[in-house]
Write a protein that holds these residues in place. Structure first.
Motif, short mmCIF file in Angstrom:
data_model
loop_
_atom_site.label_atom_id
_atom_site.label_comp_id
_atom_site.label_asym_id
_atom_site.label_seq_id
_atom_site.Cartn_x
_atom_site.Cartn_y
_atom_site.Cartn_z
N LEU A 1 31.13 30.84 87.55
CA LEU A 1 30.81 31.94 86.64
C LEU A 1 29.42 31.78 86.02
CD1 LEU A 1 34.30 32.28 84.91
CD2 LEU A 1 33.21 33.99 86.37
N ARG A 2 28.55 31.12 86.72
CA ARG A 2 27.19 30.92 86.21
C ARG A 2 26.17 31.39 87.24
NH1 ARG A 2 29.90 30.80 82.47
NH2 ARG A 2 30.31 29.11 81.02
N GLY A 3 25.13 32.05 86.75
CA GLY A 3 23.95 32.27 87.60
C GLY A 3 23.82 33.65 88.20
N GLU B 1 38.56 41.79 87.17
CA GLU B 1 37.81 41.19 88.29
C GLU B 1 36.86 40.19 87.66
OE1 GLU B 1 35.56 43.99 90.62
OE2 GLU B 1 37.19 45.43 90.73
N MET B 2 36.51 39.13 88.39
CA MET B 2 35.59 38.14 87.84
C MET B 2 34.18 38.34 88.39
SD MET B 2 37.38 34.44 87.56
CE MET B 2 38.60 34.21 88.83
N ASP B 3 33.19 38.05 87.54
CA ASP B 3 31.80 38.04 87.99
C ASP B 3 31.50 36.64 88.54
OD1 ASP B 3 31.66 40.61 87.07
OD2 ASP B 3 30.64 40.10 85.21
N THR C 1 44.83 33.86 80.39
CA THR C 1 44.13 34.74 81.33
C THR C 1 42.64 34.66 80.95
OG1 THR C 1 44.00 36.75 79.97
CG2 THR C 1 46.05 36.41 81.15
N TYR C 2 41.81 35.40 81.68
CA TYR C 2 40.40 35.45 81.26
C TYR C 2 40.12 36.72 80.45
CZ TYR C 2 40.11 37.93 85.81
OH TYR C 2 40.30 38.76 86.88
N LEU D 1 36.33 38.24 79.87
CA LEU D 1 35.30 37.23 79.61
C LEU D 1 34.99 36.36 80.83
CD1 LEU D 1 37.13 34.50 78.97
CD2 LEU D 1 37.16 35.46 76.69
N ALA D 2 35.46 36.79 82.00
CA ALA D 2 35.13 36.05 83.23
C ALA D 2 33.80 36.53 83.77
CB ALA D 2 36.22 36.23 84.27
#
Ligand SMILES: Cc1ncc(COP(=O)(O)O)c(C=O)c1O
Length: 382
Positions: A6-8, A36-38, A315-316, A361-362
């Protein structure tokens, strides 16, 4: 080497994605609504799916690799051992919930849920023609066992069947139910003959303290619906599992005869690879999320002290209590129109969601900060 999925990634890179998160709103809206996650993709999944494409391995799914790999993951992460023969593959979790409810109740029977809860739970009950009974969570976000007992007693009167849709961990509050709470639920369900259907899609995200419902004593009649999709960000590669308690195999047989509800073969390949070889990636996501929660706490304290947040780690998703902002039942509407940031709407999680909004917050620390900044700035525009 430790991974930080989850970085960059930059906003520009993320905006090239074509999934609903990045296409539901115009580009000037920062999306933080859908789950959904970034995240960077899981390398093992990229490799497995690419290999399948290169080989033309794009047919129908076969075998039990997904259940076996989920079994190994469950044992390693939670110490929960179960026989993969007790699972059937299914296209996705929501379909699995519908089929499970149909297998253990009849039309008109009561299905209980605890709001605020994931919106499609309401739709599953309505679409299957069952009678919805809401026993809201307590004000501190826990299962209300006294209200559940009353609902179970009423729902099973006159010999009728009834079910409870458990969200374990709970979306949107991110509460991780304790082993004691689940044992008390199992005891009530057993006493009244209520069938519990446990949605455990968020469980692999929980770093510690998660209890699989079927690992609790007295849950032999229950069904769990789960997937690797949430934790490994694979919603586009559809696959899920329904796992039966040791006395619930007849319900499983009903579900496995459902034509047209099979997962995609590429989904099974992706989920199996993630569970088998994505452990470091998942550890990295858990670390990044822990940091993001600390950041969100700091940001809320500094920028939005009127907003309440229980800080759940199941959860996120962050369930924000915006009732003191004076924005009415749907504060997300103002955040969207005036702040250009899209959160999930509180009222979509049932009547007890009024005055709340759910923030995903993901993402990267930069975009999380930007989301809070946008919420903060739009409060002056009223
Ligand atoms: C609790 C819960 N269940 C089910 C789903 C959706 O699962 P699927 O896409 O497998 O139907 C979600 C998605 O965020 C969820 O939060």
């Amino acid at each position: 080497m430790s991974l930080h999925p989850l970085r960059g990634l930059t906003l520009e890179q993320l905006q090239r994605r074509t999934s609903v998160k990045w296409r539901a709103y115009p580009p000037d809206v920062l999306p933080a609504f859908v789950a959904e996650m970034d995240a960077h993709p899981v390398p093992a999944v990229v490799e497995a799916v690419s290999r399948a494409m290169r080989d033309g391995d794009t047919g129908y799914p076969a075998g039990s690799s997904y259940a076996e790999q989920f079994g190994a993951f469950s044992e390693q992460r939670w110490g929960w051992r179960w026989d993969p023969a007790r699972a059937v593959p299914i296209i996705d979790v929501v379909t699995g919930l519908s089929l499970a409810i149909e297998a253990v109740t009849d039309r008109g029977d009561t299905v209980v849920l605890s709001s605020p809860v994931y919106g499609p739970f309401f739709m599953v009950i309505q679409r299957t023609g069952r009678t919805l009974v809401d026993t809201p969570l307590t004000t501190d976000g826990r299962l209300d066992l006294a209200a559940l007992e009353a609902a179970f007693a009423a729902g099973t009167r006159d010999g009728r069947r009834a079910a409870y849709l458990l969200c374990n961990p709970h979306n949107p509050t991110s509460v991780v139910h304790t082993a004691e709470e689940l044992a008390a639920l199992a005891d009530l369900a057993d006493r009244y003959g209520v069938r519990v259907v446990s949605d455990e899609i968020h469980a692999p995200l929980v770093a510690e303290g998660f209890t699989p419902y079927l690992d609790v004593l007295g849950t032999e009649q229950a069904l769990t619906v789960t997937s690797a999709s949430k934790a490994f960000n694979l919603a586009g590669l559809k696959a899920a599992l329904v796992v039966a308690g040791t006395h619930a195999l007849p319900a499983l047989a009903d579900i496995s005869h459902m034509v047209g509800a099979l997962p995609s073969h590429l989904g099974v390949i992706a989920h199996t690879a993630a569970l088998r070889d994505g452990g470091d990636w998942l550890d990295g996501v858990q670390e990044d999320l822990a940091e993001n929660r600390l950041l969100l706490r700091e940001l809320l304290n500094r920028e939005l002290p009127q907003v309440g947040w229980g800080g759940g780690v199941g959860t996120y998703l962050a369930w924000l209590d915006c009732r003191d902002l004076g924005l009415g039942d749907d504060p997300g509407e103002h955040f969207l129109t005036a702040g250009r940031v899209a959160l999930a709407r509180g009222p979509d999680f049932g009547p007890t969601g009024a005055g709340f909004a759910r923030l995903n917050l993901a993402t990267t620390p930069e975009l999380l900060t930007e989301a809070v900044t946008r919420i903060r700035s739009c409060l002056d525009q009223r």
